[in-house]
Design a protein around this motif. Structure first.
Motif, short mmCIF file in Angstrom:
data_model
loop_
_atom_site.label_atom_id
_atom_site.label_comp_id
_atom_site.label_asym_id
_atom_site.label_seq_id
_atom_site.Cartn_x
_atom_site.Cartn_y
_atom_site.Cartn_z
N UNK A 295 -25.36 -14.72 -20.85
CA UNK A 295 -25.89 -14.77 -22.22
C UNK A 295 -27.24 -14.05 -22.29
N UNK A 296 -27.40 -13.23 -23.31
CA UNK A 296 -28.72 -12.64 -23.56
C UNK A 296 -29.60 -13.72 -24.18
N UNK A 297 -30.75 -14.02 -23.58
CA UNK A 297 -31.59 -15.12 -24.08
C UNK A 297 -32.19 -14.87 -25.45
N UNK A 298 -32.13 -13.64 -25.93
CA UNK A 298 -32.67 -13.35 -27.27
C UNK A 298 -31.74 -13.83 -28.38
N UNK A 299 -30.46 -14.04 -28.06
CA UNK A 299 -29.50 -14.44 -29.10
C UNK A 299 -28.76 -15.72 -28.75
N UNK A 300 -29.04 -16.29 -27.59
CA UNK A 300 -28.26 -17.44 -27.14
C UNK A 300 -29.15 -18.44 -26.41
N UNK B 14 -23.92 -9.43 -24.47
CA UNK B 14 -23.81 -8.37 -23.47
C UNK B 14 -22.43 -7.72 -23.56
N UNK B 15 -22.39 -6.40 -23.37
CA UNK B 15 -21.12 -5.68 -23.35
C UNK B 15 -21.00 -4.91 -22.04
N UNK B 16 -19.77 -4.75 -21.60
CA UNK B 16 -19.44 -4.05 -20.36
C UNK B 16 -18.90 -2.66 -20.73
N UNK C 294 -27.36 -4.77 -23.65
CA UNK C 294 -27.48 -5.51 -24.90
C UNK C 294 -26.50 -4.95 -25.92
N UNK C 295 -25.86 -5.86 -26.66
CA UNK C 295 -24.83 -5.42 -27.60
C UNK C 295 -24.90 -6.22 -28.90
N UNK C 296 -24.54 -5.56 -29.99
CA UNK C 296 -24.44 -6.25 -31.27
C UNK C 296 -23.21 -7.14 -31.32
N UNK C 297 -22.27 -6.91 -30.41
CA UNK C 297 -21.08 -7.75 -30.31
C UNK C 297 -21.44 -8.99 -29.50
N UNK C 298 -21.53 -10.12 -30.18
CA UNK C 298 -21.97 -11.36 -29.52
C UNK C 298 -20.81 -12.15 -28.91
N UNK D 197 -20.36 2.06 -24.62
CA UNK D 197 -21.81 2.14 -24.74
C UNK D 197 -22.20 2.56 -26.16
N UNK D 198 -21.60 1.88 -27.13
CA UNK D 198 -21.83 2.25 -28.54
C UNK D 198 -22.42 1.12 -29.37
N UNK D 199 -22.75 -0.02 -28.75
CA UNK D 199 -23.14 -1.18 -29.56
C UNK D 199 -24.57 -1.66 -29.31
#
Length: 282
Positions: free
Chosen positions: A197-202, A211-213, A242-246, A254-256
């Protein structure tokens, strides 16, 4: 104050508001001498409340989603409907003949108001949690929170790189993109579940990941190499970012990357060689 306590207070305020509206309607109905006029005025008042709340919240709904107007309509229905229901009960009580009928009407009125209030309260609180998520998205983070997320996000990504590198050494390839956060060969190598989890959103325990792979390199063979660092152009190839897809198991090409950057205007990108870069999206 915890979110649960806040929701409890809001639920109490809604209950009080609807009950008070019903009590006002009851008083109007009980004192009325013209049943049709009272019902018409009560219905018009209820409709006016609903329309006023709906129109008043449309600008907010345009920015943050239709859930805003949904909650406004539920609240308007609670207040306006409470007045109408109270007026009906008041009219019925006024016209009841005999002590027993009046007591019976009073009990029925109380039950109807309580059931109506419970329904409004439940409908309002059911989606209120979504509003909490919206607020978390639009509210600017505090300086302390933003600093903490900026410091811990790279640590989370490095933990994921270690897991991916060990996986590649075991299987001679990067893991497939599908269900990568559920891949037990990855999960078993990550120290903490919060690292996904990214701590900025979770908060590290919810269903928001952030996060996206990079699916362009998913499943890539390690070949004769013994580490991801040795792969061609590893220092410039994004692995996780980091991704806008939560959603869980997010993947793309690598588009988000969030724009503007999630951490004080920058996003963090984990590269194949294991280093974490701070990228300012354009």
């Amino acid at each position: 104050m915890q979110v649960g306590q806040i929701l409890g207070i809001i639920g109490l305020l809604i209950t009080i508001g609807v009950v008070v509206a019903a009590a006002v309607g009851f008083a109007v109905g009980y004192q009325s001498r013209d049943m049709q006029r009272t019902l018409r005025n009560s219905a018009l008042f209820g409709l006016a409340v609903v329309l006023a709340l709906w129109l008043g919240t449309r600008p907010l709904a345009a920015q943050h989603g239709p859930i805003i107007t949904h909650q406004a309509l539920v609240l308007g229905l609670g207040i306006g409907g409470g007045v109408v229901l109270g007026a009906l009960c008041g009219l019925a009580f006024q016209r009841a003949k005999g002590e027993r009928r009046k007591v019976g009407n009073a009990l029925v009125s109380v039950v109807l108001v309580l059931v109506f209030t419970a329904g409004i309260r439940s409908a309002f609180l059911q989606r209120l949690q979504q509003l909490v998520h919206i607020w978390q998205e639009i509210a600017p983070p505090s300086e302390a929170t933003d600093k903490q997320s900026a410091e811990s996000c790279p640590d989370h990504l490095r933990a994921l790189w270690n897991a991916f590198n060990l996986y590649a050494q075991d299987w001679d390839a990067l893991p497939p993109a599908a269900g990568w956060m559920d891949n037990q060969e990855i999960v078993s190598k990550v120290p903490h579940n919060a690292d996904f989890h990214c701590p900025a959103v979770s908060n590290g325990h919810d269903d928001r990941y952030g996060y996206a792979y990079n699916e362009e390199i998913a499943g890539q063979s390690l070949g004769q190499k013994t580490s991801l660092k040795q792969l061609s152009n590893a220092a410039n190839t994004p692995l996780i970012y980091d991704s806008t897809d939560l959603a869980k198991n997010a993947t793309d090409r690598f588009t988000s990357l969030p724009k503007p950057g999630r951490h004080n205007g920058i996003d963090y990108v984990l590269y194949l060689d294991g280093h974490v870069g701070a990228v300012k999206p354009k």
